[in-house]
Design an enzyme around this catalytic site. Structure first.
Site, PDB file in Angstrom:
ATOM      1  N   LEU A  93      67.729 146.363  54.238  1.00 52.57           N
ATOM      2  CA  LEU A  93      67.170 147.066  55.420  1.00 52.57           C
ATOM      3  C   LEU A  93      65.629 147.416  54.773  1.00 52.57           C
ATOM      4  O   LEU A  93      65.456 147.356  53.884  1.00 52.57           O
ATOM      5  CB  LEU A  93      67.715 148.614  55.320  1.00 52.57           C
ATOM      6  CG  LEU A  93      69.202 148.735  55.577  1.00 52.57           C
ATOM      7  CD1 LEU A  93      69.800 150.166  55.102  1.00 52.57           C
ATOM      8  CD2 LEU A  93      69.569 148.103  56.822  1.00 52.57           C
ATOM      9  N   VAL A 112      62.525 145.777  55.885  1.00 52.36           N
ATOM     10  CA  VAL A 112      62.039 144.425  55.325  1.00 52.36           C
ATOM     11  C   VAL A 112      60.619 144.853  55.209  1.00 52.36           C
ATOM     12  O   VAL A 112      60.003 145.169  55.958  1.00 52.36           O
ATOM     13  CB  VAL A 112      62.367 143.504  56.147  1.00 52.36           C
ATOM     14  CG1 VAL A 112      61.542 141.822  55.725  1.00 52.36           C
ATOM     15  CG2 VAL A 112      63.646 143.160  56.136  1.00 52.36           C
ATOM     16  N   GLU A 156      57.184 142.465  54.358  1.00 49.83           N
ATOM     17  CA  GLU A 156      56.641 141.009  54.659  1.00 49.83           C
ATOM     18  C   GLU A 156      55.242 140.894  54.248  1.00 49.83           C
ATOM     19  O   GLU A 156      54.468 142.034  54.432  1.00 49.83           O
ATOM     20  CB  GLU A 156      56.915 140.482  55.765  1.00 49.83           C
ATOM     21  CG  GLU A 156      58.343 140.616  56.067  1.00 49.83           C
ATOM     22  CD  GLU A 156      58.849 140.937  57.597  1.00 49.83           C
ATOM     23  OE1 GLU A 156      58.860 140.157  58.424  1.00 49.83           O
ATOM     24  OE2 GLU A 156      58.380 142.050  58.268  1.00 49.83           O
ATOM     25  N   VAL A 161      49.855 136.085  53.686  1.00 53.05           N
ATOM     26  CA  VAL A 161      48.504 135.705  53.141  1.00 53.05           C
ATOM     27  C   VAL A 161      48.106 134.232  53.144  1.00 53.05           C
ATOM     28  O   VAL A 161      46.696 133.988  52.760  1.00 53.05           O
ATOM     29  CB  VAL A 161      48.531 136.068  51.527  1.00 53.05           C
ATOM     30  CG1 VAL A 161      48.732 137.453  51.425  1.00 53.05           C
ATOM     31  CG2 VAL A 161      49.647 135.576  50.848  1.00 53.05           C
ATOM     32  N   ARG A 174      45.073 142.545  56.888  1.00 52.51           N
ATOM     33  CA  ARG A 174      43.664 142.797  56.271  1.00 52.51           C
ATOM     34  C   ARG A 174      42.774 142.916  57.464  1.00 52.51           C
ATOM     35  O   ARG A 174      42.499 141.982  58.326  1.00 52.51           O
ATOM     36  CB  ARG A 174      43.264 141.374  55.479  1.00 52.51           C
ATOM     37  CG  ARG A 174      44.155 141.076  54.452  1.00 52.51           C
ATOM     38  CD  ARG A 174      44.497 142.112  53.446  1.00 52.51           C
ATOM     39  NE  ARG A 174      45.330 141.615  52.196  1.00 52.51           N
ATOM     40  CZ  ARG A 174      45.805 142.503  51.572  1.00 52.51           C
ATOM     41  NH1 ARG A 174      45.564 143.561  51.478  1.00 52.51           N
ATOM     42  NH2 ARG A 174      46.550 141.927  50.428  1.00 52.51           N
ATOM     43  N   ASP A 179      86.581 175.533  64.830  1.00 60.32           N
ATOM     44  CA  ASP A 179      85.141 175.065  64.785  1.00 60.32           C
ATOM     45  C   ASP A 179      84.692 174.277  63.765  1.00 60.32           C
ATOM     46  O   ASP A 179      83.652 174.352  63.037  1.00 60.32           O
ATOM     47  CB  ASP A 179      84.513 176.463  64.630  1.00 60.32           C
ATOM     48  CG  ASP A 179      84.890 177.172  63.108  1.00 60.32           C
ATOM     49  OD1 ASP A 179      85.584 176.632  62.396  1.00 60.32           O
ATOM     50  OD2 ASP A 179      84.121 178.143  62.864  1.00 60.32           O
TER      51      ASP A 179
END
Length: 1066
Positions: free
Chosen positions: A802, A804, A806, A809, A820, A929
């Site tokens: 879960l 992710v 990433e 570069v 960037r 309830d």
């Protein structure tokens, strides 16, 4: 053996009222003597002497007159009584008239069994002097030489021996009559005349009613004030007195529906009678005792057969109605409340500790109702699976206190509310969330200027205190934030930085596209580009003060996973390429930017609904609200020349959008670019324990990876690693083997460095869980030697990651997330770089991922300009690309919002709730309830419902909030009957929320009728759809579980096919 009729003919009763005298306190008293004489044996006489005043006779006359009137309807036959006067009451004529009227009244009652057997007459003679036939030599008046000497004897001598013996004469029919009256709510003779049995004389027979006219003389004589078998001598009555006390207690326990204790007292009384009758000299008395003994023994056996506890071989069977009768020793006196010390308040209950055993319990108080109803039977379950246990109960004058087991796991919704798409105002108990009317977006770039490292040192030291349990409130969208009531308060939030101006009262726009349009329309203020000192790097020189600030806070605990991880951070400054790192000061513009709604900017990657529960990595990094750390940039220093940086700031103002609609899927908080890269971490939520467990495994590989070569360091790692990834484990510690902790390594966030340079430090985060839904969440911290960092979904579909993270570069990267952004000066969209200055801003985003990243196209929206000649720089695309960015963000948000709790977990939880509700229904209890506030977890993560019981003295109530939120069936609170089908509706409403992530009232605000089609997402399986549709039937007769088979219809539903019901019942 003589019959009762013959013995009644042998007895004669005489009453005399004599010797009126003046009491020392000023009023007149009369001596009343009652004699019972046997006609066959005139020497067998018993006598009771009491002293009474006029008011006592007046009261007795009124009570006996009422009884006589109810029986015979001829009040004119009842003897009159002298009227009370104030003046002249000491005249001899008045005294004589009163004495005569009192004597006539008593003598009249001696001829009517209903009167001389009455409790009122018994109370009238209580406390008198008892004389046997051997003592009646001479006139009875010889026992009282003076009035003053007699009064102390009257007060000290009790009438208990006579009443005790009388209690042994109650026959089994009268006991059965009393019990039947309690069971059927019919008026017994006692209640017909408004009379009540006291503890002293509860064993006496009831006042005769119309039905008693048909009873035989034998039955009426058995309840006589002076029984046919006259008492033995005083020295032989000890066993009768003790046995009488036990029989009284047995009757009292029967009246309280505590039949197990009543049976015990009956048996003890029988033992005493059988032992004492062995030495009885009188044959008549011996026969009477044996007869009563047999009747009491039969009564005890009948109670045991009807209400006895199950045998040992029946323990494995499902709990039934037998468990609703608690052990009599569960009840404790009110004084025992002093032994509990209050530790805290959890919702409407108290967390207490027994000071004697130092055990922790939950103390719940039930207010007694002003209207006592015999229609409600007291049901106190004690053998219900998956429900908290009752340790003891305390009944006071106004309340019933329950000492319950403490469910250490807290509420289930405290953990899963992060994954439910509910806005803060829709949570069960949430405070108002205000919105600002104006927000600002700040862009800030690094600039060159000297800077001290004091602020960095303080930030670094504060990192140690940031290692708290992760909060669970901030989530994918504001609609998923939940502030429901907590069972496990007490965890402090991380300390806020002094310069943090962040607030939880942030506003959200309806779309990233709207934000982009507004951003493009606003004009950048030139005056806002203020120069600000940022960082200082001087050749190969190392700022030793800044470096020493790192290990300063690590020496405390070298064994914890957080300390082990920080130990590798010391290698950020290798000997061959040291660089001094210092921290910036907080500027005024940065402080003003704290209230910007852009500081929530993020994209959370959440994959398919089959993923097991876990916290996405994106929310770990960006869900908290305090001042973010500014980025540190280090450039490859080939010639050891000093680098300097310039900082500029651009400011954009825009109007905040309207408040998002409730449950809107496209409502996402607006975050500033400045805060996007380095979100703050101090705004942790209080009382939110995390189910994530930090496993210290595989840290050796981290050390090896970190030591392989020179390592670069960025402040990104500080802000993320120290303040986000490292948390303390919560109560749900999962015991996983080392093999289970092995999964696909996931890449990390790479610092801004030369791709051809040495390998950079990286962190990997694993998100996986066992297939067993009971092992809910696992998170691990690891390191890899790769230059990138990300969280990748495991190839195994059972362990899909879960959130992710990433990085992009290099040109051959297959990932997207690290952006960037070159913010050009003077509005020119061109690449600007020099050997002396670099103006950049780093924005870290989480984007969607698939299972196989190797097959993905490179989708970085902002990539390193591979065509730039050897320079470390970034290119900002044109306005069109920015427009596409936000369109893509909206699409990815829609994909991320499709995450739901896996059905494997919901299936297990639902099965445990079904078992608990079925057991309660067998006890005769309907919850009515059931709602998320009633669903708790034990220390192993299994479902435990809050304690449900029923008390005759406590009025049944229903949670109005649960009715409004449609957790209660439509028939609850209406004129229709409330059956067990009410709870199956509540189960369906709870499962609907677990499966869809939204409450039932949110999806169907107009309610549900006979023709309503439920709106459920496509990810919900057909079996789950069928189950929810059948449980949420408007007609209770058509509801699943309301048929002839009952709960078996629910257990046999295809949704519960993998469930082993026999295992759950153990």
């Amino acid at each position: 053996m003589t019959s009762y009729r013959e013995r009644s003919a042998d007895l004669a009763r005489f009453y005399t009222v004599t010797e009126p005298q003046r009491h020392p306190r000023g009023y007149t008293v009369y001596k009343v003597t009652a004699r019972v004489v046997s006609r066959r044996n005139p020497e067998d006489v018993q006598e009771i002497i009491v002293w009474k005043r006029y008011s006592d006779f007046k009261k007795l006359h009124k009570e006996l007159w009422q009884i006589h009137k109810n029986l015979f309807r001829h009040s004119e036959l009842f003897p009159p009584f002298a009227k009370g006067i104030v003046f002249g009451r000491f005249d001899e004529t008045v005294i004589e008239e009163r004495r005569q009227c009192a004597e006539d009244l008593l003598q009249f009652s001696a001829n009517i069994p209903a009167l001389y057997n009455s409790k009122q007459l018994e109370d009238f003679f209580k406390g008198g002097i008892i004389n046997d036939s051997s003592e009646l030599i001479g006139p009875a008046e010889a026992h009282s030489d003076s009035l003053i000497d007699t009064f102390p004897e009257c007060s000290t001598e009790g009438f208990s021996s006579d009443s005790d013996l009388v209690s042994l004469t109650v026959d089994v029919d009268s006991l059965a009559e009393l019990d039947d009256g309690m069971a059927s709510n019919q008026n017994s003779p006692i209640r017909t005349f408004g009379l009540n049995l006291s503890s002293d004389s509860s064993a006496l027979g009831a006042v005769a009613s119309d039905s008693e006219q048909s009873k035989t003389e034998e039955e009426r004589e058995s309840r006589s004030l002076f029984p046919g078998s006259l008492k033995p001598k005083l020295g032989k009555r000890d066993y009768l007195e003790k046995a009488g006390e036990l029989i009284k207690l047995a009757l009292k326990k029967e009246e309280e529906d505590d039949y197990e204790a009543a049976s015990d007292f009956y048996r003890k009384g029988v033992d005493l009678l059988l032992e004492g009758v062995q030495g009885e000299s009188s044959p008549t008395r011996r026969e009477a005792v044996k007869r009563r003994t047999a009747e009491y023994l039969m009564r005890a056996e009948s109670i045991s057969s009807l209400y006895g506890k199950p045998q040992l071989d029946d323990v494995s069977q499902p709990p039934g109605s037998l468990s609703s009768r608690p052990l009599w020793n569960l009840r404790s006196p009110a004084e025992e409340l002093k032994a509990f010390r209050v530790l805290g308040v959890i919702d409407k209950v108290l967390l207490v500790m027994d000071t004697r055993t130092e055990q922790t319990f939950i103390l719940k108080g039930l207010r007694k109702s002003s209207e006592y109803s015999r229609n409600r039977k007291t049901i106190i379950p004690r053998c219900v699976p998956n429900m908290v246990c009752l340790h003891k109960y305390i009944i006071s004058e106004e309340s019933v206190f329950l000492v319950l087991q403490h469910a250490e796991g807290g509420k289930l919704w405290s953990y899963i509310s992060k994954f439910l798409n509910r806005s803060p105002e829709e949570s069960f108990d949430i405070k108002e969330v205000k919105k600002p009317t104006l927000a600002k977006v700040h862009l800030q770039q690094p600039t060159s200027s000297p800077q001290d490292s004091s602020s960095f040192e303080s930030r670094g030291s504060d990192g140690g205190s940031m290692l708290k349990a992760l909060p669970l409130k901030s989530s994918l969208t504001p609609s998923s934030q939940d502030d429901s009531n907590q069972e496990d308060d007490g965890q402090d939030s991380s300390p806020k930085w002094p310069d943090s101006g962040s607030s939880s009262e942030e506003e959200c726009t309806t779309s990233y596209l709207t934000l982009c349009n507004e951003y493009g329309q606003e004009k950048i203020e030139p005056g806002s580009l203020n120069e600000e000192p940022f960082m200082k790097t001087e050749g190969n020189g190392v700022d030793t003060k800044a470096i020493k600030s790192f290990p300063a806070h690590l020496a405390a605990d070298s064994d914890s996973p957080s300390t082990q991880l920080r130990a590798h951070e010391l290698k950020f400054f290798p000997n061959d390429d040291p660089e001094a790192v210092s921290s910036p000061r907080t500027s005024d513009s940065l402080s003003r930017s704290k209230n910007s709604p852009m500081e929530f900017f993020r994209i959370d990657s959440k994959d398919s609904a089959s993923e097991l529960l876990g916290l996405d990595f994106g929310e770990k990094l960006y869900s908290l609200k305090s001042e973010p750390l500014k980025p540190f940039f280090t450039l490859p220093d080939g010639d050891s020349a000093s680098r300097s940086f310039n900082t500029s700031e651009s400011k954009v103002e825009f109007k905040a959008q309207d408040t998002i609609s409730r449950g809107s899927d496209d409502s996402v908080p607006v975050i500033s670019f400045k805060d996007a890269a380095f979100d703050d971490v101090s705004g942790t939520d209080e009382g939110r324990p995390d189910l994530l467990v930090n496993l210290p495994g595989e840290l050796e590989s981290t050390r090896e990876a970190a030591a392989m070569g020179p390592t670069k360091f960025t402040q990104t790692n500080i802000g993320i690693i120290e303040n986000k990834l490292l948390e303390a484990p919560d109560v749900l510690c999962l015991r996983l083997s080392t093999e289970q902790c092995q999964a696909h390594e996931e890449k990390g966030i790479e610092e801004l460095s030369d791709p051809s340079g040495p390998k950079s430090y990286s962190i990997t985060e694993k998100h996986y869980a066992q297939e067993d839904p009971r092992m809910l969440f696992v998170a691990a911290v690891d390191h890899s030697s790769s230059g990138d960092m990300s969280l990748l979904p495991s190839s195994d579909p059972k362990f899909q990651g879960l959130g992710v993270v990433e990085s992009a570069v290099t040109a051959n990267n297959t990932e997207e997330s690290l952006f960037r952004i070159c913010s050009p000066l003077s509005g020119a969209n061109e690449y600007i770089a020099s050997t002396d200055t670099l103006k950049t801003e780093e924005v870290l985003l989480f984007t969607d991922q698939t299972d196989d990243l190797a097959k993905e196209e490179p989708t970085s929206l902002f990539q390193r300009d591979s065509e730039t000649k050897g320079e470390s720089g970034l290119v900002l695309e044109g306005d069109k690309e920015i427009h596409q960015i936000f369109e893509d963000l909206d699409k990815k948000l829609a994909l991320a919002s499709r995450f739901y709790i896996p059905e494997g977990c919901i299936q297990r939880w639902a099965a445990e709730m079904v078992v608990a509700l079925d057991a309660l229904h067998r006890e005769g209890i309907v919850c009515r309830d059931l709602n998320p506030n009633n669903i708790l977890l034990n220390d192993r993560g299994h479902i435990q419902l809050t304690y449900f019981s029923r008390w005759s003295e406590v009025e049944d109530s229903c949670d109005s909030d649960a009715i409004e939120r449609m957790y209660c069936a439509p028939e609850v609170g209406a004129i229709t009957e409330e059956t067990e089908a009410c709870d199956w509706w509540s189960l369906g409403a709870v499962l609907f929320e677990l499966l869809t992530g939204k409450t039932l009232v949110e999806c169907h605000p107009a309610g549900i009728n006979t023709h309503t089609t439920l709106n459920m997402p496509e990810c919900v399986s057909e079996e789950a759809r069928s189950l929810i549709q059948q449980l949420l039937q408007f007609n209770p007769l058509e509801r699943l579980g309301a048929g002839v088979a009952g709960v078996e219809d629910i257990k046999s539903h295809p949704f519960f096919t993998p469930v082993d019901w026999a295992e759950l019942m153990r």
